[in-house]
Design an enzyme around this catalytic site. Sequence first.
Site, PDB file in Angstrom:
ATOM      1  N   HIS A   1      -7.387   2.652   4.105  1.00  0.00           N
ATOM      2  CA  HIS A   1      -6.561   3.247   4.846  1.00  0.00           C
ATOM      3  C   HIS A   1      -8.958   3.455   6.374  1.00  0.00           C
ATOM      4  CE1 HIS A   1      -3.345   4.217   3.498  1.00  0.00           C
ATOM      5  NE2 HIS A   1      -2.702   5.839   4.765  1.00  0.00           N
TER       6      HIS A   1
ATOM      7  N   CYS B   1      -4.640  -1.791  -2.183  1.00  0.00           N
ATOM      8  CA  CYS B   1      -4.362  -0.390  -2.116  1.00  0.00           C
ATOM      9  C   CYS B   1      -5.924  -0.053  -3.116  1.00  0.00           C
ATOM     10  CB  CYS B   1      -2.934   0.364  -2.565  1.00  0.00           C
ATOM     11  SG  CYS B   1      -3.325   2.394  -3.435  1.00  0.00           S
TER      12      CYS B   1
ATOM     13  N   CYS C   1     -10.909   3.207   0.575  1.00  0.00           N
ATOM     14  CA  CYS C   1      -9.187   3.079  -0.037  1.00  0.00           C
ATOM     15  C   CYS C   1      -8.848   2.219   1.157  1.00  0.00           C
ATOM     16  CB  CYS C   1      -9.137   4.321   0.743  1.00  0.00           C
ATOM     17  SG  CYS C   1      -7.343   5.063   1.358  1.00  0.00           S
TER      18      CYS C   1
ATOM     19  N   ASP D   1       0.845  -1.438   0.416  1.00  0.00           N
ATOM     20  CA  ASP D   1       0.058   0.253   0.075  1.00  0.00           C
ATOM     21  C   ASP D   1       0.499   1.311  -0.074  1.00  0.00           C
ATOM     22  OD1 ASP D   1      -2.346   1.726   0.291  1.00  0.00           O
ATOM     23  OD2 ASP D   1      -1.817   2.093   2.420  1.00  0.00           O
TER      24      ASP D   1
ATOM     25  N   GLU E   1      -2.360   8.063   7.926  1.00  0.00           N
ATOM     26  CA  GLU E   1      -1.002   8.454   8.570  1.00  0.00           C
ATOM     27  C   GLU E   1      -0.203   9.590   9.831  1.00  0.00           C
ATOM     28  OE1 GLU E   1       1.061   6.508   6.752  1.00  0.00           O
ATOM     29  OE2 GLU E   1      -0.538   5.848   5.743  1.00  0.00           O
TER      30      GLU E   1
HETATM   31  N1  DGL Z   1      -4.962   3.002   1.202  1.00  0.00           N
HETATM   32  C1  DGL Z   1      -4.998   3.717  -0.346  1.00  0.00           C
HETATM   33  C2  DGL Z   1      -6.138   2.892  -1.505  1.00  0.00           C
HETATM   34  O1  DGL Z   1      -6.589   2.515  -1.082  1.00  0.00           O
HETATM   35  C3  DGL Z   1      -4.288   5.068  -0.779  1.00  0.00           C
HETATM   36  C4  DGL Z   1      -4.206   6.018  -0.128  1.00  0.00           C
HETATM   37  C5  DGL Z   1      -2.898   7.074  -0.767  1.00  0.00           C
HETATM   38  O2  DGL Z   1      -3.501   7.609  -1.024  1.00  0.00           O
HETATM   39  O3  DGL Z   1      -1.790   6.681  -0.527  1.00  0.00           O
HETATM   40  O4  DGL Z   1      -6.648   3.895  -2.139  1.00  0.00           O
END
Ligand code: DGL
Length: 272
Positions: A193, A79, A191, A16, A159
């Site tokens: 995150h 990701c 996402c 990711d 983050e």
């Molecule tokens: N965790 C990532 C996703 O699933 C992206 C986060 C980022 O913008 O770097 O899209």
Amino acid sequence: MAGHKVSANSPIGVFDSGTGGLTVVRQLRNLLPNESVVYFADTGRLPYGTKPQSQVREFSVQIGEFFRERGAKALIIACNTATAASLSALEETFPGPVIGVIGPGAQSAIAAAGTEGKVGLIATDGTVQSGVYDRELEDLGLKSALVKQGCPDFVTLVESGLEDREAVQGAVKRYMKPFHESPVDALILGCTHFPLLSEYIAEELPGVKLVDPAIQTVNNLKQMLEERGLLAEPDSQAEYKFFVSGDVEAFKRNLRMVLGRDDYPVEHVAWQ
Ligand code: DGL
């Protein structure tokens, strides 16, 4: 897999842009506890969600090569942004099974809302603009258009360890507005995150089913490994190893936040 010597006990490569993919590792640890994992967090080049797809694809192929060199038997693109930009490129270049999170996310959304239901998507701007979720859901028979919202600030908040509760609540209120205006039955946390913000989102949108693509991703991968005779043996001891292109201490703090421990080996990688 010519020239790529792997066995059932070889690790699974997971990557990711940063901490988000750990929400997938969390499910891997629950559902496939014998599998070893090598994880790459590209925090030195984060965020991916605001970068052009061609650049994210270049990064992903480079990371695929990194995992190939480390003898990974399979690859999880943990990701959504990188899945949208580079699933086909990695399927072509990585010499083993590759899975992204968007197909499984769409499957889970249909399981939650049905094809007649209303589905929402929160993701990075890159994923929203790619239209990949819209296409996957349409292929699975979803009748109505997705209600979509890009939430770039969520990535930064996660983050930094979700330390500023007020800022998190403010961002959640702001980004959830479209779902008050057009209510949905299920909301895809598009996402990796974002599952870390589930409790805040659930508070803002009570009654909406929150869809974390990670569980279906791991289940689909399990099937792919089974079909190829690549599932780790039941007596094999899982090993976890983490690589990060940015700050090691910040990543360790986030390892603690997501996986509840930070005593795994973490190594810094400087890209050339
Ligand atoms: N965790 C990532 C996703 O699933 C992206 C986060 C980022 O913008 O770097 O899209």
